[in-house]
Design a protein around this motif. Structure first.
Motif, mmCIF file in Angstrom:
data_model
loop_
_atom_site.group_PDB
_atom_site.id
_atom_site.type_symbol
_atom_site.label_atom_id
_atom_site.label_comp_id
_atom_site.label_asym_id
_atom_site.label_seq_id
_atom_site.Cartn_x
_atom_site.Cartn_y
_atom_site.Cartn_z
ATOM 1 N N ASP A 113 -34.187 -10.283 -17.230
ATOM 2 C CA ASP A 113 -32.991 -10.988 -16.743
ATOM 3 C C ASP A 113 -31.771 -10.283 -17.332
ATOM 4 O O ASP A 113 -31.845 -9.690 -18.407
ATOM 5 C CB ASP A 113 -33.009 -12.459 -17.189
ATOM 6 N N LEU A 114 -30.662 -10.357 -16.609
ATOM 7 C CA LEU A 114 -29.430 -9.714 -17.097
ATOM 8 C C LEU A 114 -28.670 -10.592 -18.067
ATOM 9 O O LEU A 114 -27.845 -10.114 -18.825
ATOM 10 C CB LEU A 114 -28.492 -9.447 -15.905
ATOM 11 N N VAL A 162 -37.963 -15.670 -8.290
ATOM 12 C CA VAL A 162 -37.738 -17.065 -7.873
ATOM 13 C C VAL A 162 -36.244 -17.370 -7.917
ATOM 14 O O VAL A 162 -35.654 -17.436 -9.006
ATOM 15 C CB VAL A 162 -38.549 -18.033 -8.769
ATOM 16 N N ASN A 163 -35.659 -17.487 -6.741
ATOM 17 C CA ASN A 163 -34.228 -17.809 -6.591
ATOM 18 C C ASN A 163 -33.337 -16.794 -7.317
ATOM 19 O O ASN A 163 -32.403 -17.173 -8.027
ATOM 20 C CB ASN A 163 -33.943 -19.240 -7.073
ATOM 21 N N HIS A 192 -36.115 -26.983 -10.708
ATOM 22 C CA HIS A 192 -35.569 -26.726 -9.373
ATOM 23 C C HIS A 192 -35.104 -28.003 -8.698
ATOM 24 O O HIS A 192 -34.941 -28.042 -7.480
ATOM 25 C CB HIS A 192 -36.586 -25.980 -8.514
ATOM 26 N N GLY A 243 -35.705 -11.734 -12.844
ATOM 27 C CA GLY A 243 -34.665 -12.763 -12.931
ATOM 28 C C GLY A 243 -35.287 -14.030 -13.491
ATOM 29 O O GLY A 243 -35.177 -15.119 -12.929
ATOM 30 N N ALA A 255 -24.372 -11.489 -12.607
ATOM 31 C CA ALA A 255 -25.113 -12.315 -13.565
ATOM 32 C C ALA A 255 -24.866 -11.895 -15.012
ATOM 33 O O ALA A 255 -25.114 -12.655 -15.933
ATOM 34 C CB ALA A 255 -26.603 -12.227 -13.274
ATOM 35 N N GLY A 286 -32.290 -6.694 -18.457
ATOM 36 C CA GLY A 286 -32.199 -5.605 -17.484
ATOM 37 C C GLY A 286 -31.885 -6.132 -16.105
ATOM 38 O O GLY A 286 -31.873 -7.340 -15.858
ATOM 39 N N ASP A 287 -31.660 -5.157 -15.206
ATOM 40 C CA ASP A 287 -31.213 -5.456 -13.842
ATOM 41 C C ASP A 287 -32.408 -5.382 -12.891
ATOM 42 O O ASP A 287 -33.122 -4.373 -12.871
ATOM 43 C CB ASP A 287 -30.157 -4.392 -13.465
ATOM 44 N N VAL A 288 -32.598 -6.426 -12.094
ATOM 45 C CA VAL A 288 -33.738 -6.442 -11.162
ATOM 46 C C VAL A 288 -33.566 -5.438 -10.025
ATOM 47 O O VAL A 288 -34.512 -5.198 -9.265
ATOM 48 C CB VAL A 288 -33.970 -7.849 -10.563
ATOM 49 N N TYR A 342 -29.545 -25.579 -16.234
ATOM 50 C CA TYR A 342 -30.458 -25.067 -15.201
ATOM 51 C C TYR A 342 -31.899 -25.208 -15.669
ATOM 52 O O TYR A 342 -32.789 -25.633 -14.918
ATOM 53 C CB TYR A 342 -30.139 -23.605 -14.869
HETATM 54 C C1 LIG Z 1 -31.285 -19.312 -10.236
HETATM 55 S S1 LIG Z 1 -31.784 -18.489 -11.688
HETATM 56 C C2 LIG Z 1 -33.560 -18.506 -11.480
HETATM 57 C C3 LIG Z 1 -34.291 -18.346 -12.776
HETATM 58 C C4 LIG Z 1 -35.804 -18.448 -12.714
HETATM 59 N N1 LIG Z 1 -36.361 -17.427 -11.852
HETATM 60 C C5 LIG Z 1 -36.271 -19.824 -12.303
HETATM 61 O O1 LIG Z 1 -36.950 -19.966 -11.288
HETATM 62 O O2 LIG Z 1 -35.973 -20.789 -13.002
HETATM 63 C C6 LIG Z 1 -31.368 -16.817 -11.285
HETATM 64 C C7 LIG Z 1 -31.523 -15.860 -12.440
HETATM 65 O O3 LIG Z 1 -31.357 -14.523 -11.955
HETATM 66 C C8 LIG Z 1 -30.659 -13.783 -12.949
HETATM 67 N N2 LIG Z 1 -30.059 -12.592 -12.318
HETATM 68 C C9 LIG Z 1 -29.091 -12.580 -11.384
HETATM 69 N N3 LIG Z 1 -28.809 -11.305 -11.029
HETATM 70 C C10 LIG Z 1 -29.617 -10.511 -11.770
HETATM 71 C C11 LIG Z 1 -29.815 -9.109 -11.847
HETATM 72 N N4 LIG Z 1 -29.117 -8.260 -11.092
HETATM 73 N N5 LIG Z 1 -30.760 -8.643 -12.692
HETATM 74 C C12 LIG Z 1 -31.469 -9.491 -13.484
HETATM 75 N N6 LIG Z 1 -31.335 -10.832 -13.447
HETATM 76 C C13 LIG Z 1 -30.422 -11.335 -12.598
HETATM 77 C C14 LIG Z 1 -29.651 -14.787 -13.493
HETATM 78 O O4 LIG Z 1 -29.168 -14.397 -14.755
HETATM 79 C C15 LIG Z 1 -30.498 -16.057 -13.541
HETATM 80 O O5 LIG Z 1 -31.166 -16.201 -14.764
#
Ligand SMILES: C[S@@+](CC[C@H](N)C(=O)[O-])C[C@H]1O[C@@H](n2cnc3c(N)ncnc32)[C@H](O)[C@@H]1O
Length: 311
Positions: free
Chosen positions: A81-82, A127-128, A29, A59, A10, A109-111, A24
């Protein structure tokens, strides 16, 4: 066929570039999320649950659930979020008169490796997000969320839940692979941009799963090639309005990862229409752009989990 196993994270700006982040955010969704995901999220993140809480949006993307938590009276909201393009969308959404409210914290940051201290949050949402994580960090995400949650803290986790089913908006959907191959043959450079473009161009498809063959061509996952897709395999998902790099995890893998990390699983919903009559009745009450195809009968499109930290 052999498949391409490379996966982009990401933090790679090309995964969620500014255009994808904006699209997005706009799509939310999608029409199926409006029926099978958001109602569960509103109930699991009700005012009763969120008021007065310290809320962590894992995220967070463009921040829709951070905004929701603020509206439901969360005491503090932290969005992590990254991806910088996504965080910029979240800042835009959460600013009031040009300023972020003092109880909102937006963190890059990284989840799977959170920068927060233990026991900081009461309510958490992912969420996703797990669908973006490769095997190595998928389990760490659940472990880290548990570490930063307080005892009794609740985590809502959702995921797209489809592999062999391609979900559409209509009853007479296009033949997906034929459409893809036609457009692919007209692309001059067969790179990741072309992959996204040809998957984006599908008109009637809301959700479908692709792998790349050795030539980099997107191939729809079917019964014939599904054996290539295992836990953690890089896949490309068509989601409403765009194509995204994902990693495949089964619903079972989500539940097991949560339990292994020590979360108590209160509920795991996988919702769909019970009959075609139910689908037709639903379609009768929504705009054309929100109508759902017959695949939504009996096939869940999302997994929604309600988790509690017990110790
Ligand atoms: C499908 S989007 C969902 C965003 C939000 N949760 C929503 O429901 O609208 C996934 C998000 O996860 C983030 N993401 C993916 N891997 C990540 C990580 N390792 N650490 C932090 N964020 C991450 C992506 O940058 C993206 O913004």
């Amino acid at each position: 066929m052999t498949i391409d196993k490379t996966c982009r994270g990401a933090d790679d700006a090309s995964v969620w570039d500014e255009g994808a982040a904006a699209r997005y955010a706009k799509a939310k969704h999608g029409p199926d999320g409006a029926r099978f995901l958001d109602p569960h999220l509103y109930s699991l993140m009700s005012r009763e649950r969120l008021a007065g809480s310290d809320f962590l949006d894992l995220g967070a993307g463009a921040g829709p659930w951070s905004q929701h938590a603020l509206e439901q009276g969360a005491r503090t909201v932290t969005a992590v979020d990254l991806n910088e393009a996504m965080l910029e969308q979240a800042r835009t959404r959460l600013r009031v008169s040009g300023e972020l409210p003092s109880n909102v914290n937006i963190v890059r940051g990284d989840v799977a490796d959170l920068v927060f201290a233990d026991n900081e949050f009461d309510r958490l949402a992912s969420v996703n997000v797990g669908c973006n994580l490769p095997d190595g960090t998928f389990q760490a995400h659940f472990r880290e969320a548990k570490r930063v949650a307080r005892r009794g803290g609740r985590l809502v986790v959702t995921a797209p839940d489809s592999l062999l089913v391609s979900f559409t908006t209509v009853d007479d959907a296009e033949d997906i692979q034929t459409e893809i191959d036609g457009r692919w043959s007209r692309e001059t450079a067969h790179d990741s941009g072309a992959v996204k473009r040809v998957i984006d161009s599908l008109r009637t498809v809301l959700r479908a799963t692709f792998v790349l063959d050795e030539a980099g061509r997107p191939v729809l996952v079917t019964e014939e090639n599904v054996h290539f897709v295992r836990e953690g395999t890089p896949i490309i998902r068509r989601i409403p309005g765009l194509a995204v790099d994902n990693n495949f995890h089964t619903a079972k893998a989500y539940i097991e990862a949560a339990e292994r990390a020590g979360w108590k699983v209160h509920a795991a919903h996988r919702d769909s229409f019970g009959s075609d009559d139910e689908r037709r009745e639903y379609n009768g009450g929504v705009e054309d752009s929100q109508k759902l195809g017959s695949e939504y009968v009996g096939n869940p499109s999302f997994l929604i989990m309600d988790l509690e930290k017990q110790d």
